[in-house]
Design an enzyme around this catalytic site. Structure first.
Site, PDB file in Angstrom:
ATOM      1  N   LYS A  75       0.845  -1.202   0.000  1.00  0.00           N
ATOM      2  CA  LYS A  75       0.000   0.000   0.000  1.00  0.00           C
ATOM      3  C   LYS A  75       0.875   1.246   0.000  1.00  0.00           C
ATOM      4  O   LYS A  75       0.628   2.195  -0.752  1.00  0.00           O
ATOM      5  CB  LYS A  75      -0.946  -0.014   1.207  1.00  0.00           C
ATOM      6  CG  LYS A  75      -2.050  -1.054   1.052  1.00  0.00           C
ATOM      7  CD  LYS A  75      -2.791  -1.368   2.341  1.00  0.00           C
ATOM      8  CE  LYS A  75      -3.743  -2.540   2.123  1.00  0.00           C
ATOM      9  NZ  LYS A  75      -4.343  -3.044   3.366  1.00  0.00           N
ATOM     10  N   GLN A  93      -4.374  -1.540   9.515  1.00  0.00           N
ATOM     11  CA  GLN A  93      -4.309  -2.903   8.969  1.00  0.00           C
ATOM     12  C   GLN A  93      -4.832  -3.918   9.989  1.00  0.00           C
ATOM     13  O   GLN A  93      -4.444  -3.887  11.153  1.00  0.00           O
ATOM     14  CB  GLN A  93      -2.847  -3.219   8.604  1.00  0.00           C
ATOM     15  CG  GLN A  93      -2.648  -4.560   7.928  1.00  0.00           C
ATOM     16  CD  GLN A  93      -3.288  -4.608   6.545  1.00  0.00           C
ATOM     17  OE1 GLN A  93      -3.143  -3.703   5.741  1.00  0.00           O
ATOM     18  NE2 GLN A  93      -4.023  -5.681   6.278  1.00  0.00           N
ATOM     19  N   ASP A 146     -11.056   2.753   3.986  1.00  0.00           N
ATOM     20  CA  ASP A 146     -11.346   1.317   3.984  1.00  0.00           C
ATOM     21  C   ASP A 146     -12.849   1.053   3.851  1.00  0.00           C
ATOM     22  O   ASP A 146     -13.272  -0.052   3.551  1.00  0.00           O
ATOM     23  CB  ASP A 146     -10.877   0.708   5.319  1.00  0.00           C
ATOM     24  CG  ASP A 146      -9.732  -0.264   5.144  1.00  0.00           C
ATOM     25  OD1 ASP A 146      -9.481  -0.695   4.007  1.00  0.00           O
ATOM     26  OD2 ASP A 146      -9.094  -0.588   6.162  1.00  0.00           O
TER      27      ASP A 146
END
Ligand code: NDP
Length: 302
Positions: free
Chosen positions: A54, A98, A121
């Site tokens: 990412k 994460q 997200d």
């Protein structure tokens, strides 16, 4: 092999090129450079790889990219306080924590602590609600959105087709069901959601025009479970032992790829299918968040 391969890497590269162009326009015309913060708590090896990917992708797009690695012993309070700071920081438009998180941290509290306007997200209840009622100004979760986008750009229209999703998690199965059932272009499917309590799973999967595997069980979807000519999307990422592979492991999906490719009309590979799409949609969400912070609509007019 009969099936056409749905090449997620190629489609993701197309999307990333569009995002890079959009980011250049935003910076030159409005002086805003998209910024993303990616937080990793602990040292889970798979998470380290995801976070590095990412960060690398964001940097390649010209984004401000900040990777924050915290020890596994980080308290929930400290993590929430960091999120509060990032919520206030003007240069950061997208925040991603994460998962999985260490057991002592409540993932739900973390999701709620992220400003919904920076929730790239798409896990905050506000954004989940917007997805369900079909409002497009929120953030869609990256993996389900990546699946829908991959299908659209591969020329597959789910409208009127029977989509069967195996898996009902909050990050994949449920939001994907919500997306595919929307009254909207690229959706309009008739959706069945299966899970571990489903009786006779094969009876359901065999009726799918579009079969999406998101159960987290290596090669669980076998050729007998697939209707001839179905489009099969494999969301699964599983590490299985392979003495011949570097590191003694390799990645496989939730679909028995070689056998199912003989039956399906199209199939996504693992790796190189849904995985790259997920990162591409994360970058697109970050650009959308930066545009909103600049007072613009999230999406550029086509
Ligand atoms: P979860 O473990 O959270 O959910 C799995 C779902 O599958 C659950 O709903 C579970 O049912 C169901 N399930 C498990 N076993 C069976 C079975 N034998 N038959 C039918 N249903 C079953 O997984 P995630 O949704 O987080 O992830 C799914 C897969 O996708 C994983 O392999 C993961 O690594 C991968 N993934 C890939 C991403 C990408 O970028 N490509 C991103 C996110 C995930 P129940 O609800 O009853 O427990």
């Amino acid at each position: 092999m009969a099936a056409r391969i749905l090449d997620g890497r190629r489609v993701a590269d197309q999307i990333l090129a569009e995002v890079a162009a959009g980011a250049r326009r935003l910076e030159s015309e409005h002086g805003v450079r998209p910024g993303i913060a990616v937080i990793l708590v602990g040292d889970d090896p798979a998470s380290q790889v995801y976070v590095a990917n990412k960060e690398r992708t964001a940097t390649a797009l010209g984004f401000l990219s900040r990777k924050l690695v915290l020890p596994a012993s980080t308290t929930q309070e400290a993590l929430l306080s960091l999120l509060g700071e990032l919520n206030r920081e003007r240069a950061i438009h997208g925040i991603l924590v994460q998962s999985p998180l260490p057991r002592h941290i409540d993932e739900r509290a973390v999701v709620l602590a992220i400003d919904p306007a920076k929730d790239v997200d798409g896990f905050h209840p506000l954004n989940v609600g917007k997805l369900l009622i079909g409002e497009r100004d929120g953030f869609l979760p990256c993996t389900p959105w990546g699946v829908v986008e991959l299908l659209a750009r591969s020329g597959f229209d789910p409208a009127g087709r029977h989509a069967v999703i195996v898996g009902r998690s909050n990050i994949v199965g449920k939001p994907l069901a919500a997306l595919l059932m929307q009254k909207a272009p690229g959706a309009d499917a008739t959706v069945t959601v299966c899970h571990s309590r489903t009786h006779d799973l094969a009876a359901h999967t065999q009726r799918a025009d579009l079969l999406i595997a998101a159960l987290g069980r290596p090669r669980a979807i076998t050729a007998e479970m697939v209707k001839p000519g179905a489009v099969v999307v494999d969301v699964g990422i599983n590490r299985v032992p392979d003495p011949a592979a570097k590191g003694g492991q390799r990645l496989v999906g939730d679909v028995d790829f070689a056998a199912v490719a003989e039956v399906a009309s199209a199939i996504t590979p693992v790796p190189g299918g849904v995985g790259p799409m997920t990162i591409a949609m994360l970058m697109r969400n970050t650009l959308r968040a930066a545009r909103r912070a600049a007072g613009l609509p999230a999406d550029e007019a086509p």
